[in-house]
Design a protein around this motif. Structure first.
Motif, PDB file in Angstrom:
ATOM      1  N   VAL A   1      -6.334  13.411   2.023  1.00  0.00           N
ATOM      2  CA  VAL A   1      -5.505  12.310   1.499  1.00  0.00           C
ATOM      3  C   VAL A   1      -4.171  12.255   2.254  1.00  0.00           C
ATOM      4  N   TYR A   2      -3.595  13.438   2.497  1.00  0.00           N
ATOM      5  CA  TYR A   2      -2.318  13.505   3.218  1.00  0.00           C
ATOM      6  C   TYR A   2      -2.481  12.960   4.654  1.00  0.00           C
ATOM      7  N   THR A   3      -3.541  13.398   5.330  1.00  0.00           N
ATOM      8  CA  THR A   3      -3.774  12.938   6.714  1.00  0.00           C
ATOM      9  C   THR A   3      -3.932  11.424   6.738  1.00  0.00           C
ATOM     10  N   TYR A   4      -4.642  10.897   5.732  1.00  0.00           N
ATOM     11  CA  TYR A   4      -4.845   9.451   5.705  1.00  0.00           C
ATOM     12  C   TYR A   4      -3.510   8.719   5.549  1.00  0.00           C
ATOM     13  N   HIS A   5      -2.748   9.104   4.507  1.00  0.00           N
ATOM     14  CA  HIS A   5      -1.502   8.380   4.219  1.00  0.00           C
ATOM     15  C   HIS A   5      -0.444   8.573   5.300  1.00  0.00           C
ATOM     16  N   ALA A   6      -0.299   9.810   5.794  1.00  0.00           N
ATOM     17  CA  ALA A   6       0.795  10.088   6.729  1.00  0.00           C
ATOM     18  C   ALA A   6       0.474   9.680   8.161  1.00  0.00           C
ATOM     19  N   LYS A   7      -0.775   9.849   8.577  1.00  0.00           N
ATOM     20  CA  LYS A   7      -1.074   9.664   9.991  1.00  0.00           C
ATOM     21  C   LYS A   7      -2.033   8.519  10.319  1.00  0.00           C
ATOM     22  N   VAL A   8      -2.989   8.275   9.432  1.00  0.00           N
ATOM     23  CA  VAL A   8      -4.026   7.300   9.786  1.00  0.00           C
ATOM     24  C   VAL A   8      -3.684   5.889   9.301  1.00  0.00           C
ATOM     25  N   GLU A   9      -3.217   5.807   8.056  1.00  0.00           N
ATOM     26  CA  GLU A   9      -2.947   4.469   7.498  1.00  0.00           C
ATOM     27  C   GLU A   9      -1.999   3.631   8.364  1.00  0.00           C
ATOM     28  N   PRO A  10      -0.868   4.211   8.864  1.00  0.00           N
ATOM     29  CA  PRO A  10       0.026   3.402   9.704  1.00  0.00           C
ATOM     30  C   PRO A  10      -0.666   2.848  10.950  1.00  0.00           C
ATOM     31  N   LEU A  11      -1.683   3.568  11.444  1.00  0.00           N
ATOM     32  CA  LEU A  11      -2.374   3.139  12.668  1.00  0.00           C
ATOM     33  C   LEU A  11      -3.398   2.030  12.412  1.00  0.00           C
ATOM     34  N   ILE A  12      -3.999   2.032  11.226  1.00  0.00           N
ATOM     35  CA  ILE A  12      -5.098   1.087  10.983  1.00  0.00           C
ATOM     36  C   ILE A  12      -4.740   0.014   9.944  1.00  0.00           C
ATOM     37  N   LYS A  13      -3.453   0.001   9.517  1.00  0.00           N
ATOM     38  CA  LYS A  13      -3.034  -0.897   8.424  1.00  0.00           C
ATOM     39  C   LYS A  13      -3.477  -2.343   8.657  1.00  0.00           C
ATOM     40  N   ASN A  14      -3.326  -2.807   9.903  1.00  0.00           N
ATOM     41  CA  ASN A  14      -3.643  -4.205  10.182  1.00  0.00           C
ATOM     42  C   ASN A  14      -5.140  -4.498  10.206  1.00  0.00           C
ATOM     43  N   ASP A  15      -5.947  -3.440  10.340  1.00  0.00           N
ATOM     44  CA  ASP A  15      -7.405  -3.639  10.372  1.00  0.00           C
ATOM     45  C   ASP A  15      -8.032  -3.623   8.981  1.00  0.00           C
ATOM     46  N   LEU A  16      -7.249  -3.213   7.967  1.00  0.00           N
ATOM     47  CA  LEU A  16      -7.809  -3.107   6.615  1.00  0.00           C
ATOM     48  C   LEU A  16      -7.852  -4.480   5.957  1.00  0.00           C
ATOM     49  N   PHE A  17      -8.868  -4.706   5.122  1.00  0.00           N
ATOM     50  CA  PHE A  17      -8.940  -5.941   4.351  1.00  0.00           C
ATOM     51  C   PHE A  17      -7.864  -5.866   3.265  1.00  0.00           C
ATOM     52  N   LEU A  18      -7.424  -7.041   2.808  1.00  0.00           N
ATOM     53  CA  LEU A  18      -6.366  -7.087   1.791  1.00  0.00           C
ATOM     54  C   LEU A  18      -6.813  -6.305   0.532  1.00  0.00           C
ATOM     55  N   LEU A  19      -8.081  -6.562   0.122  1.00  0.00           N
ATOM     56  CA  LEU A  19      -8.612  -5.908  -1.076  1.00  0.00           C
ATOM     57  C   LEU A  19      -8.643  -4.392  -0.905  1.00  0.00           C
ATOM     58  N   GLU A  20      -8.959  -3.958   0.311  1.00  0.00           N
ATOM     59  CA  GLU A  20      -9.002  -2.524   0.601  1.00  0.00           C
ATOM     60  C   GLU A  20      -7.637  -1.889   0.400  1.00  0.00           C
ATOM     61  N   ARG A  21      -6.612  -2.596   0.891  1.00  0.00           N
ATOM     62  CA  ARG A  21      -5.250  -2.039   0.802  1.00  0.00           C
ATOM     63  C   ARG A  21      -4.836  -1.844  -0.654  1.00  0.00           C
ATOM     64  N   ILE A  22      -5.314  -2.761  -1.522  1.00  0.00           N
ATOM     65  CA  ILE A  22      -4.941  -2.658  -2.937  1.00  0.00           C
ATOM     66  C   ILE A  22      -5.783  -1.585  -3.639  1.00  0.00           C
ATOM     67  N   LEU A  23      -7.081  -1.548  -3.271  1.00  0.00           N
ATOM     68  CA  LEU A  23      -8.004  -0.713  -4.043  1.00  0.00           C
ATOM     69  C   LEU A  23      -8.261   0.675  -3.474  1.00  0.00           C
ATOM     70  N   ILE A  24      -7.669   0.973  -2.320  1.00  0.00           N
ATOM     71  CA  ILE A  24      -7.992   2.244  -1.662  1.00  0.00           C
ATOM     72  C   ILE A  24      -7.655   3.462  -2.537  1.00  0.00           C
ATOM     73  N   GLY A  25      -6.540   3.358  -3.261  1.00  0.00           N
ATOM     74  CA  GLY A  25      -6.154   4.464  -4.143  1.00  0.00           C
ATOM     75  C   GLY A  25      -7.068   4.573  -5.347  1.00  0.00           C
ATOM     76  N   PRO A  26      -7.069   3.517  -6.218  1.00  0.00           N
ATOM     77  CA  PRO A  26      -7.838   3.643  -7.465  1.00  0.00           C
ATOM     78  C   PRO A  26      -9.351   3.733  -7.266  1.00  0.00           C
ATOM     79  N   ILE A  27      -9.887   3.128  -6.222  1.00  0.00           N
ATOM     80  CA  ILE A  27     -11.355   3.102  -6.085  1.00  0.00           C
ATOM     81  C   ILE A  27     -11.874   4.205  -5.160  1.00  0.00           C
ATOM     82  N   ILE A  28     -11.126   4.526  -4.115  1.00  0.00           N
ATOM     83  CA  ILE A  28     -11.651   5.493  -3.133  1.00  0.00           C
ATOM     84  C   ILE A  28     -11.081   6.897  -3.334  1.00  0.00           C
TER      85      ILE A  28
END
Ligand SMILES: [Zn+2]
Ligand SMILES: [Zn+2]
Length: 336
Positions: A66-93
């Protein structure tokens, strides 16, 4: 600097202890094995905290992901994520494996003392692997059919499957659903993360950042391990067994292969017996006698004389009375 030295020292000691059973005749492994490893493994009461190590290990890996995703990966792929994914990534995944893991840890399976009305009588004794009037030597009460005493939990668990080290809890009647939801939530979350990271990486024209690669590999490995384990568990459910019973069935089939398993043709609920076929059998100190049998109940040391019986030659001749016929029927029966 000091922290680094201490960390290396700690890791070195742990590694030496872990390898001590392999080199137990060589010093310092011999001392570590005798003084640390062996007492730690064999004394479950003094070192009860050891059972929390595996859940802690799992939690650490998960938090690291979770730390690797939030700190290192999310900033790199933010623009490639679907809007719904960005909202639901925490509660659903991210959250379900943690929440369901805690639930699987705290939900205790029913036992011989603490259970819902009728739970101990739900299954009949099959007179093959479960017999009536067998007492648990620790709990001092009659073992219900399909129950098993767990030395870690110190209870006789109803419809016992196994003691899961990942959640440090016995899996049995009353927490099967939490256990399977925990497994499935891990597979869904990890495989989703793995597939999305792969598809984003494939679409990208630039070289793959290291953090994305690391997270993809970890999620991929986690998915495979978890999926294999879940598949094996569900294959046992399809057979109408628990993990505990599967071991007992292996023993029964071993007797069958040795030509020892017979079924009495008398009209008696106790119809399964073991024939002594070889003189001087190492596993059986008593002399073989023609027509002399022992019960498949390991606690019954009486000799039986059978007149009419058939020798079981094929596993299909043995009936598993707990098998409801289909995977769905067996699964529903377990979670009820
Ligand atoms: Zn017990
Ligand atoms: Zn247990």
């Amino acid at each position: 600097m000091l922290w680094n030295v201490l960390f290396v020292l700690l890791v070195s000691i742990v590694v030496l202890i872990l390898f001590s059973p392999v080199f137990k005749s060589t010093w310092p492994f011999s001392t570590l094995y005798r003084r640390v490893f062996q007492p730690f493994v064999s004394d479950d009461q003094k070192y009860r905290w050891k059972f929390h190590l595996v859940p802690l290990f799992y939690t650490s890996i998960y938090l690291y992901l979770v730390y690797t995703y939030h700190a290192k990966v999310e900033p790199l792929i933010k623009n490639d994520l679907f809007l719904l994914e960005r909202i639901l990534i925490g509660p659903i995944i991210i959250l379900p494996p943690v929440a369901l893991g805690i639930l699987a840890m705290v939900t205790k399976a029913e036992d011989s003392n603490v259970h819902r009305p009728g739970s101990t009588e739900k299954y009949p004794y099959d007179y093959l692997i479960y017999y009536p009037d067998v007492q648990c030597s620790t709990c001092r009460i009659t073992k219900p059919a399909r129950s098993r005493h767990c030395s870690i939990c110190n209870r006789c668990i109803l419809v016992a499957d196994h003691h899961c080290i990942w959640v440090n809890n016995c899996i049995g009647k009353g927490n099967y659903i939490q256990f399977y939801l925990f497994l499935i939530s891990n597979i869904v979350s990890m495989s989703y993360a793995f597939l999305r990271l792969c598809s984003i990486s494939l679409k990208s024209s630039t070289a793959l950042p290291r953090a994305v690669l690391t997270l993809s590999i970890l999620c991929g490995c986690f998915t495979i391990i978890c999926a294999i384990f879940t598949y094996l568990q569900l294959a046992i459910v399809r057979e109408g067994m628990t993990t505990n019973e599967q071991d007992k069935w292996y023993t029964i089939q071993e007797y069958m292969r040795e030509g020892k398993l017979v079924r009495s043709l008398n009209d008696d609920p106790q119809s399964w017996f073991l024939k002594l076929t070889e003189k001087g059998d190492a596993a059986e100190p008593l002399q073989d006698q023609q027509g002399t049998f022992y019960s498949t109940n390991a606690y019954d040391h009486k000799r039986y004389i059978l007149m009419h019986y058939i020798t079981i030659k094929d596993a299909s001749e043995i009936t598993n009375v707990y098998d409801k016929g289909t995977f769905l029927a067996n699964f529903t029966d377990l979670i009820q």
